[in-house]
Design a protein around this motif. Structure first.
Motif, PDB file in Angstrom:
ATOM      1  N   MET A   1       0.834  -1.186   0.000  1.00  5.18           N
ATOM      2  CA  MET A   1       0.000   0.000   0.000  1.00  5.18           C
ATOM      3  C   MET A   1       0.876   1.246   0.000  1.00  5.18           C
ATOM      4  SD  MET A   1      -3.056  -1.208   2.564  1.00  5.18           S
ATOM      5  CE  MET A   1      -3.474   0.432   2.953  1.00  5.18           C
ATOM      6  N   THR A   2       0.400   2.244  -0.653  1.00  5.84           N
ATOM      7  CA  THR A   2       1.151   3.481  -0.817  1.00  5.84           C
ATOM      8  C   THR A   2       1.464   4.152   0.513  1.00  5.84           C
ATOM      9  OG1 THR A   2       0.156   3.770  -2.982  1.00  5.84           O
ATOM     10  CG2 THR A   2       1.096   5.725  -1.957  1.00  5.84           C
ATOM     11  N   LEU A   3       0.510   4.187   1.418  1.00  6.53           N
ATOM     12  CA  LEU A   3       0.757   4.823   2.716  1.00  6.53           C
ATOM     13  C   LEU A   3       1.855   4.091   3.478  1.00  6.53           C
ATOM     14  CD1 LEU A   3      -2.908   5.585   3.829  1.00  6.53           C
ATOM     15  CD2 LEU A   3      -1.247   7.170   2.841  1.00  6.53           C
ATOM     16  N   ALA A   4       1.854   2.782   3.407  1.00  4.79           N
ATOM     17  CA  ALA A   4       2.879   1.989   4.077  1.00  4.79           C
ATOM     18  C   ALA A   4       4.240   2.234   3.445  1.00  4.79           C
ATOM     19  CB  ALA A   4       2.521   0.508   4.036  1.00  4.79           C
ATOM     20  N   ASP A   5       4.289   2.322   2.114  1.00  2.00           N
ATOM     21  CA  ASP A   5       5.548   2.579   1.443  1.00  2.00           C
ATOM     22  C   ASP A   5       6.096   3.953   1.837  1.00  2.00           C
ATOM     23  OD1 ASP A   5       7.653   1.755  -0.273  1.00  2.00           O
ATOM     24  OD2 ASP A   5       6.831   2.984  -1.879  1.00  2.00           O
ATOM     25  N   ALA A   6       5.218   4.938   1.948  1.00  2.00           N
ATOM     26  CA  ALA A   6       5.650   6.276   2.387  1.00  2.00           C
ATOM     27  C   ALA A   6       6.167   6.218   3.825  1.00  2.00           C
ATOM     28  CB  ALA A   6       4.504   7.267   2.261  1.00  2.00           C
ATOM     29  N   ALA A   7       5.487   5.466   4.674  1.00  2.00           N
ATOM     30  CA  ALA A   7       5.917   5.348   6.069  1.00  2.00           C
ATOM     31  C   ALA A   7       7.268   4.645   6.188  1.00  2.00           C
ATOM     32  CB  ALA A   7       4.867   4.598   6.887  1.00  2.00           C
ATOM     33  N   MET A   8       7.588   3.803   5.217  1.00  2.00           N
ATOM     34  CA  MET A   8       8.874   3.095   5.228  1.00  2.00           C
ATOM     35  C   MET A   8       9.973   3.909   4.547  1.00  2.00           C
ATOM     36  SD  MET A   8       8.767   0.146   6.783  1.00  2.00           S
ATOM     37  CE  MET A   8       9.996  -0.942   6.087  1.00  2.00           C
ATOM     38  N   GLY A   9       9.637   5.087   4.043  1.00  2.00           N
ATOM     39  CA  GLY A   9      10.643   5.926   3.408  1.00  2.00           C
ATOM     40  C   GLY A   9      10.792   5.691   1.919  1.00  2.00           C
ATOM     41  N   ALA A  97     -10.716 -15.906   3.508  1.00  2.00           N
ATOM     42  CA  ALA A  97     -12.178 -15.853   3.403  1.00  2.00           C
ATOM     43  C   ALA A  97     -12.637 -14.670   2.558  1.00  2.00           C
ATOM     44  CB  ALA A  97     -12.793 -15.766   4.802  1.00  2.00           C
ATOM     45  N   SER A  98     -11.807 -13.631   2.472  1.00  2.00           N
ATOM     46  CA  SER A  98     -12.200 -12.406   1.769  1.00  2.00           C
ATOM     47  C   SER A  98     -11.830 -12.414   0.289  1.00  2.00           C
ATOM     48  CB  SER A  98     -11.519 -11.212   2.428  1.00  2.00           C
ATOM     49  OG  SER A  98     -10.114 -11.289   2.250  1.00  2.00           O
ATOM     50  N   THR A  99     -11.115 -13.379  -0.173  1.00  2.00           N
ATOM     51  CA  THR A  99     -10.513 -13.461  -1.511  1.00  2.00           C
ATOM     52  C   THR A  99      -9.453 -12.389  -1.733  1.00  2.00           C
ATOM     53  OG1 THR A  99     -12.172 -12.170  -2.748  1.00  2.00           O
ATOM     54  CG2 THR A  99     -12.568 -14.559  -2.534  1.00  2.00           C
ATOM     55  N   SER A 100      -8.868 -11.887  -0.660  1.00  2.38           N
ATOM     56  CA  SER A 100      -7.688 -11.023  -0.691  1.00  2.38           C
ATOM     57  C   SER A 100      -7.804  -9.797  -1.587  1.00  2.38           C
ATOM     58  CB  SER A 100      -6.460 -11.840  -1.114  1.00  2.38           C
ATOM     59  OG  SER A 100      -5.309 -11.038  -1.061  1.00  2.38           O
ATOM     60  N   PHE A 101      -8.565  -8.829  -1.157  1.00  4.16           N
ATOM     61  CA  PHE A 101      -8.585  -7.542  -1.859  1.00  4.16           C
ATOM     62  C   PHE A 101      -7.244  -6.848  -1.593  1.00  4.16           C
ATOM     63  CE2 PHE A 101     -13.356  -6.513  -2.355  1.00  4.16           C
ATOM     64  CZ  PHE A 101     -13.700  -7.842  -2.474  1.00  4.16           C
ATOM     65  N   ALA A 102      -6.863  -6.728  -0.314  1.00  3.80           N
ATOM     66  CA  ALA A 102      -5.550  -6.252   0.144  1.00  3.80           C
ATOM     67  C   ALA A 102      -5.141  -4.868  -0.349  1.00  3.80           C
ATOM     68  CB  ALA A 102      -4.462  -7.274  -0.194  1.00  3.80           C
ATOM     69  N   ASN A 103      -6.090  -4.056  -0.779  1.00  2.00           N
ATOM     70  CA  ASN A 103      -5.760  -2.731  -1.303  1.00  2.00           C
ATOM     71  C   ASN A 103      -7.030  -1.882  -1.329  1.00  2.00           C
ATOM     72  OD1 ASN A 103      -5.487  -0.600  -3.315  1.00  2.00           O
ATOM     73  ND2 ASN A 103      -3.545  -1.566  -3.845  1.00  2.00           N
ATOM     74  N   LEU A 132      -5.946  -1.225   6.457  1.00  2.00           N
ATOM     75  CA  LEU A 132      -5.087  -0.266   7.160  1.00  2.00           C
ATOM     76  C   LEU A 132      -4.454  -0.899   8.402  1.00  2.00           C
ATOM     77  CD1 LEU A 132      -7.214   2.977   6.779  1.00  2.00           C
ATOM     78  CD2 LEU A 132      -5.092   2.396   5.566  1.00  2.00           C
ATOM     79  N   MET A 133      -5.218  -1.748   9.098  1.00  2.28           N
ATOM     80  CA  MET A 133      -4.655  -2.450  10.263  1.00  2.28           C
ATOM     81  C   MET A 133      -3.551  -3.406   9.830  1.00  2.28           C
ATOM     82  SD  MET A 133      -7.938  -3.254  12.682  1.00  2.28           S
ATOM     83  CE  MET A 133      -6.942  -4.251  13.768  1.00  2.28           C
ATOM     84  N   GLY A 134      -3.791  -4.186   8.789  1.00  3.21           N
ATOM     85  CA  GLY A 134      -2.774  -5.112   8.292  1.00  3.21           C
ATOM     86  C   GLY A 134      -1.536  -4.385   7.816  1.00  3.21           C
ATOM     87  N   ALA A 135      -1.744  -3.272   7.115  1.00  2.45           N
ATOM     88  CA  ALA A 135      -0.608  -2.477   6.635  1.00  2.45           C
ATOM     89  C   ALA A 135       0.149  -1.856   7.803  1.00  2.45           C
ATOM     90  CB  ALA A 135      -1.103  -1.391   5.684  1.00  2.45           C
ATOM     91  N   GLY A 136      -0.569  -1.375   8.795  1.00  7.03           N
ATOM     92  CA  GLY A 136       0.079  -0.788   9.966  1.00  7.03           C
ATOM     93  C   GLY A 136       0.916  -1.811  10.711  1.00  7.03           C
ATOM     94  N   ALA A 137       0.381  -3.009  10.882  1.00 10.55           N
ATOM     95  CA  ALA A 137       1.119  -4.063  11.582  1.00 10.55           C
ATOM     96  C   ALA A 137       2.359  -4.471  10.791  1.00 10.55           C
ATOM     97  CB  ALA A 137       0.212  -5.272  11.819  1.00 10.55           C
ATOM     98  N   ALA A 138       2.223  -4.627   9.471  1.00  8.53           N
ATOM     99  CA  ALA A 138       3.380  -4.992   8.646  1.00  8.53           C
ATOM    100  C   ALA A 138       4.430  -3.890   8.663  1.00  8.53           C
ATOM    101  CB  ALA A 138       2.932  -5.279   7.214  1.00  8.53           C
ATOM    102  N   THR A 139       3.981  -2.650   8.583  1.00  7.22           N
ATOM    103  CA  THR A 139       4.912  -1.520   8.600  1.00  7.22           C
ATOM    104  C   THR A 139       5.670  -1.472   9.920  1.00  7.22           C
ATOM    105  OG1 THR A 139       3.482  -0.290   7.087  1.00  7.22           O
ATOM    106  CG2 THR A 139       5.115   0.982   8.338  1.00  7.22           C
TER     107      THR A 139
END
Length: 161
Positions: A1-9, A97-103, A132-139
């Motif tokens: 996700m773009t927000l996560a990439d920005a948070a990682m620099g 279960a969600s078929t992985s939208f992930a974005n 956003l929760m998954g991205a936050g945890a991964a970040t």
């Protein structure tokens, strides 16, 4: 996700809105093209229910895993990232279960298709929150495990002046 990439620099924060707009626009364009190819209305609100705790958890897992794959693979073999992402999304389609939208951009666009791929607009906020929760945890995990990202995975950039 773009927000996560920005948070990682990776992506600069000031560039983030442009990336987000392009992703959302591209996602809706993809829906329109797919619908035209199959003689469907250009856009139609989905009636496909995707609600509940299992769906929410599945989206957290799908998004966390997607970012873990991107950041993990990019550190050893950056050229393999596209293949790894494709493999993750294909696998996550079957094991979540969600078929992985992930974005979030994909989620918004899938609300505009009343096909099996769709998501009822009322279910979109919970999916985006889970992403956003998954991205936050991964970040958070990757900022701790590997705080220095060797290169931007999305677009190489020059150093700031």
């Amino acid at each position: 996700m773009t927000l996560a990439d920005a948070a990682m620099g990776g992506i600069r924060w000031r560039e983030t809105p442009v990336y987000l707009a392009a992703q959302i626009g591209g996602a809706y364009l993809g829906v329109a093209i797919a619908h035209l190819m199959f003689s469907e209305p250009l856009f139609s609100a989905s009636r496909h229910v995707r609600a509940g705790g299992a769906q929410f958890l599945a989206e957290v897992v799908a998004t966390f895993g997607l970012l873990a794959v991107i950041w993990g693979v990019s550190r050893r073999r950056p050229t393999a990232v596209p293949m790894a992402v494709a493999a993750w999304i294909t696998a996550a389609y079957w094991f979540t279960a969600s078929t992985s939208f992930a974005n979030p951009a994909v989620t918004l666009a899938r609300a505009a298709t009343d096909t099996f791929a769709g998501i009822r607009p009322a279910d979109v906020p919970a999916f985006v929150a889970a992403q956003l929760m998954g991205a936050g945890a991964a970040t958070a995990l990757f900022r701790w495990l590997a705080p220095v990202h060797p290169e931007n995975v999305v677009v190489p950039r020059e150093e700031e002046p």
